[in-house]
Design a protein around this motif. Structure first.
Motif, PDB file in Angstrom:
ATOM      1  N   GLN A   8       2.105  -3.413 -11.263  1.00 11.43           N
ATOM      2  CA  GLN A   8       3.562  -3.213 -11.339  1.00 11.43           C
ATOM      3  C   GLN A   8       4.252  -3.431  -9.987  1.00 11.43           C
ATOM      4  O   GLN A   8       5.445  -3.656  -9.909  1.00 11.43           O
ATOM      5  N   TYR A   9       3.465  -3.281  -8.910  1.00 16.88           N
ATOM      6  CA  TYR A   9       4.070  -3.325  -7.573  1.00 16.88           C
ATOM      7  C   TYR A   9       3.860  -4.661  -6.864  1.00 16.88           C
ATOM      8  O   TYR A   9       4.267  -4.835  -5.718  1.00 16.88           O
ATOM      9  N   CYS A  10       3.195  -5.589  -7.553  1.00 18.50           N
ATOM     10  CA  CYS A  10       2.866  -6.864  -6.901  1.00 18.50           C
ATOM     11  C   CYS A  10       4.151  -7.572  -6.435  1.00 18.50           C
ATOM     12  O   CYS A  10       5.088  -7.736  -7.214  1.00 18.50           O
ATOM     13  N   PHE A  11       4.187  -7.969  -5.197  1.00 21.62           N
ATOM     14  CA  PHE A  11       5.322  -8.689  -4.594  1.00 21.62           C
ATOM     15  C   PHE A  11       6.643  -7.915  -4.676  1.00 21.62           C
ATOM     16  O   PHE A  11       7.713  -8.500  -4.475  1.00 21.62           O
ATOM     17  N   PRO A  23      -3.432   5.190  -4.293  1.00 25.29           N
ATOM     18  CA  PRO A  23      -4.385   5.858  -5.190  1.00 25.29           C
ATOM     19  C   PRO A  23      -4.830   4.994  -6.374  1.00 25.29           C
ATOM     20  O   PRO A  23      -5.773   5.365  -7.070  1.00 25.29           O
ATOM     21  N   TYR A  24      -4.167   3.859  -6.595  1.00 25.78           N
ATOM     22  CA  TYR A  24      -4.513   3.043  -7.771  1.00 25.78           C
ATOM     23  C   TYR A  24      -5.297   1.788  -7.413  1.00 25.78           C
ATOM     24  O   TYR A  24      -5.324   0.838  -8.170  1.00 25.78           O
ATOM     25  N   ALA A  46       0.868  -1.194   0.000  1.00 24.64           N
ATOM     26  CA  ALA A  46       0.000   0.000   0.000  1.00 24.64           C
ATOM     27  C   ALA A  46       0.900   1.239   0.000  1.00 24.64           C
ATOM     28  O   ALA A  46       1.903   1.266  -0.696  1.00 24.64           O
ATOM     29  N   GLY A  47       0.581   2.248   0.785  1.00 26.07           N
ATOM     30  CA  GLY A  47       1.423   3.440   0.845  1.00 26.07           C
ATOM     31  C   GLY A  47       0.985   4.529  -0.121  1.00 26.07           C
ATOM     32  O   GLY A  47       0.196   4.296  -1.042  1.00 26.07           O
ATOM     33  N   ALA A  48       1.542   5.718   0.109  1.00 24.64           N
ATOM     34  CA  ALA A  48       1.079   6.920  -0.592  1.00 24.64           C
ATOM     35  C   ALA A  48       1.223   6.819  -2.111  1.00 24.64           C
ATOM     36  O   ALA A  48       0.402   7.344  -2.851  1.00 24.64           O
ATOM     37  N   THR A  99      11.238  -8.020  -9.737  1.00 22.23           N
ATOM     38  CA  THR A  99      11.022  -8.484 -11.112  1.00 22.23           C
ATOM     39  C   THR A  99       9.739  -9.302 -11.254  1.00 22.23           C
ATOM     40  O   THR A  99       9.396  -9.743 -12.339  1.00 22.23           O
ATOM     41  N   PHE A 100       9.053  -9.528 -10.111  1.00 19.95           N
ATOM     42  CA  PHE A 100       7.915 -10.458 -10.143  1.00 19.95           C
ATOM     43  C   PHE A 100       6.877 -10.089 -11.193  1.00 19.95           C
ATOM     44  O   PHE A 100       6.456 -10.918 -12.002  1.00 19.95           O
ATOM     45  N   SER A 101       6.460  -8.836 -11.173  1.00 20.28           N
ATOM     46  CA  SER A 101       5.355  -8.426 -12.032  1.00 20.28           C
ATOM     47  C   SER A 101       5.679  -8.712 -13.503  1.00 20.28           C
ATOM     48  O   SER A 101       4.892  -9.337 -14.217  1.00 20.28           O
TER      49      SER A 101
END
Ligand code: MIC
Ligand code: SF4
Length: 640
Positions: free
Chosen positions: A503-506, A493-494, A487-489, A512-514
């Motif tokens: 893009q931020y998963c794991f 918002p997305y 999460a986080g700022a 490089t996961f995503s």
């Protein structure tokens, strides 16, 4: 045989199943709550179900997580939620009115009723004798539509309280004491009931701190009796009519009984990076503190902030410390102001933040590099503060303030006599920041307002009989939803834009996961025990779904996350023998066969090279049908 409090509420809300532990029960839900970070999805899902108005007794949409509005995204989402709430018959708590759980406790929670919320700390209202549970957004949407909420019938644990808390020792320390004894897995599959003579010494906000942090134990929920203390709290809120008495029967049977002598509890801290890494504050040694944050749904009641103010009165915080205070609700802020106690906080050098989650979910106030941050919150998972190497300790407001004054982690009992607080007999009630929905006969005219940040759901497809896919990521024990979908700022918002979020998963585990998952087309993730603990965010299932994850194989799962995986149509399986976890390596080519038969029998087979690994997955007929259909939305569309 007598019943526990939770069994009584479950019995009176039972729509399907019987109360045999381990079997599935469907419950009628009286109230729901959503917050904005999960709410956009929940209302999109409700809309997709095509039901015109909610069928609950009370549903409330709160805006409390994403309040920074650094661009149009949050603002658009808030506008969407407000218009959807107005149309669908949901009360709307405006941004600034407070944190969902604190406001719900003050204004809406009712003993003996059921509540589910798209936030894992919904059990906070268990402090009022409510059966309150966290759930994924889709389950909340179904409950808003009048559908049952399904849980595995939990075991019953009892915590028997004796004695009375010593000065400067708090309800937070009681929560931490239980986490120290039971660990973050200790409550999985159970409801924790608090009882014993010590209960009468705890106020409703103190009880709510305890039920709030029952979430960190992995419990289905936690609950207190509804007694004279509850009555006094409801009367002080001008809601005496909502009171009903609730207690367990004398011959109620519990699977486990734990005794805590309140007079023996000492100030405790959960050290980095897990809520169960608990040590006595007095034994931590000299640790310099960079930051102190008071607030969050755990510790932002009027009593908590009055104590904060009383301890800061006439003093200034240490020059090396940056301190924030976020009141839990507008009621708390207003009363603190009216009592003249806000100025003591401000004059000490602390900074006042909004009545919102704020730093707890990384929305600002991230610590400096490697900084030590003392927080009165409930989670200190790696990276959650927004600073990857931040060192977050979870403590009571009393320990937080003592440390802010000295500049190092300090047992508040070393400060001398604790201030005496006189809590008001009546809270100032002003519900003007909770907007009512449109009357039913005008609902059709309300237009739902959408912005460009709201993107379509990820598509899911029916489960095939065989899945061949690479083991794209292998992770260890206690992986949290903050690892899976941070999460986080920058990211929050997305929440209604799954493609961007993906893009931020794991990323916390593997940046490089995503990209790798997308390139693989479809994949399988392997985890250790208690996989998916923490938040209720269904994004931790929807985003992997978007990235092509078809199955997660783990040693064990956390309750809400496994439900979210099933709702998303991702197959959650466990190792028949946990030791087989070690036989798999990231990159292995995996094949799951006989899935159709497995959904019935509970036994599955995994082929990894020349190794055959037995897996289990015990699903009810309903869950198997949801998985087969490719998720709850597809299933609901098929069963209309
Ligand atoms: C949390 O404390 O992790 C959150 C943010 O409140 C989550 C909900 C979310 O991710 O939106 C929770 O606890 O369920
Ligand atoms: Fe908000 Fe933190 Fe509570 Fe989650 S735990 S609801 S982010 S205050």
């Amino acid at each position: 045989m007598g019943l526990t409090i939770a069994q009584k509420i479950i019995q009176s809300h039972l729509l399907s199943g019987d109360m045999t532990p381990g079997s599935e029960v469907g419950l009628r839900i009286d109230q729901t709550l959503t917050q904005d970070a999960t709410g956009t999805m929940a209302y999109l899902e409700f809309e997709a179900m095509g039901i015109p108005r909610v069928r609950t007794q009370r549903s409330v949409a709160y805006i409390d997580h994403n309040t920074l509005q650094c661009g149009f995204e949050n603002a658009d989402d808030h506008r969407f939620i407000q218009s959807a709430a107005e149309k669908f018959g949901v009360w709307f708590s405006r941004p600034g009115n407070g944190i969902c759980h604190q406001v719900h406790l003050e204004r809406f929670g009712v003993p003996g009723k059921t509540l589910i919320g798209s936030d894992s700390h919904t059990p906070t209202c268990g402090g009022l004798g409510m059966l309150a549970m966290g759930a994924g957004g889709l389950d909340v949407a179904v409950a808003m539509g009048g559908g049952a909420y399904y849980i595995t019938m939990p075991k019953m644990y009892k915590v028997e309280l004796t004695g009375r808390l010593q000065p400067y020792v708090t309800a937070k320390d009681v929560s931490l004491e239980l986490l120290r004894r039971l660990s973050v897995k200790g409550g999985v599959g159970a409801i924790i009931e608090w009882g014993g003579e010590g209960v009468a010494t705890l106020s409703v906000p103190q009880r709510a701190t305890i039920t709030n942090m029952g979430t960190e134990l992995g419990a289905t929920t936690s609950i207190f009796p509804s007694d004279e203390v509850t009555r006094a709290f409801l009367e002080a809120q001008g809601r005496g009519a909502d009171y009903v008495a609730l207690s367990s029967d004398a011959d109620a049977v519990y699977d486990k009984v734990i005794t805590i002598d309140l007079s023996q509890v000492v100030p405790l801290a959960a050290c980095p990076h897990s809520p169960d890494n608990v040590k006595p504050v007095a034994e931590l040694g000299h640790i310099a503190v960079d930051q102190v944050c008071v607030g969050s749904c755990t510790n932002s009641s009027l009593a908590d902030l009055m104590m904060t103010s009383a301890m800061l009165k006439g003093k200034t915080i240490a020059p090396s410390v940056s301190m924030s205070v976020s009141p839990g609700s507008r009621q708390v802020l207003r009363m603190l102001t009216d009592l003249g106690m806000l100025s003591d906080i401000l004059l000490s050098g602390a900074r006042l933040l909004e009545c919102a989650c704020g730093p707890c979910i990384g929305m600002g106030f991230s610590p400096s590099s490697g900084g030590v941050s003392l927080r009165t919150f409930n989670r200190n998972f790696l990276g959650r503060s927004g600073t990857a190497d931040g060192q977050v300790y979870l403590v009571s407001p009393e320990t937080a303030v003592a440390s802010a004054l000295t500049g190092h982690i300090t047992d508040p009992r070393t400060l001398g006599q604790a201030p005496e607080l006189h809590l008001p007999d009546h809270y100032t009630v002003d519900d003007s920041a909770v907007l009512p929905p449109a009357p039913a006969d005008r609902a059709a005219d309300v237009e739902i307002l959408r912005g460009p940040n709201i993107k379509a759901f990820p598509e899911s497809r029916p489960l095939e009989d065989t899945i061949s896919a690479p083991l794209i990521l292998k992770v260890g024990d206690n992986i949290t939803t903050d690892h899976i979908m941070p999460a986080g700022a920058k990211i929050l918002p997305y929440r209604s834009n799954i493609p961007h979020l993906s893009q931020y998963c794991f990323a916390v585990c593997d940046e490089t996961f995503s990209q790798r998952a997308k390139a693989a087309g479809q994949s399988i993730v392997v985890g250790g025990s208690n996989y998916g603990q923490g938040s209720s965010r269904e994004h931790a299932a929807l985003v992997p779904l978007y990235l092509g994850v078809r199955a997660v194989i783990a040693k064990s799962f956390a309750r809400i996350h496994v439900a979210n995986l099933i709702n998303a149509g991702i197959l959650p399986l466990t190792f028949a023998d946990a030791a087989d976890y070690d036989r798999l390596s990231q990159g292995d080519a995996l094949t799951l066969t006989g899935i159709d038969a497995g959904l019935e029998s509970g036994s599955f087979t995994l082929q990894a090279g020349d190794q055959t690994i037995p897996l289990t997955g015990h699903f009810t007929q309903r869950q198997a049908a949801i998985l087969k259909a490719g998720g709850l939305l597809n299933y609901t569309a098929q069963h209309k």
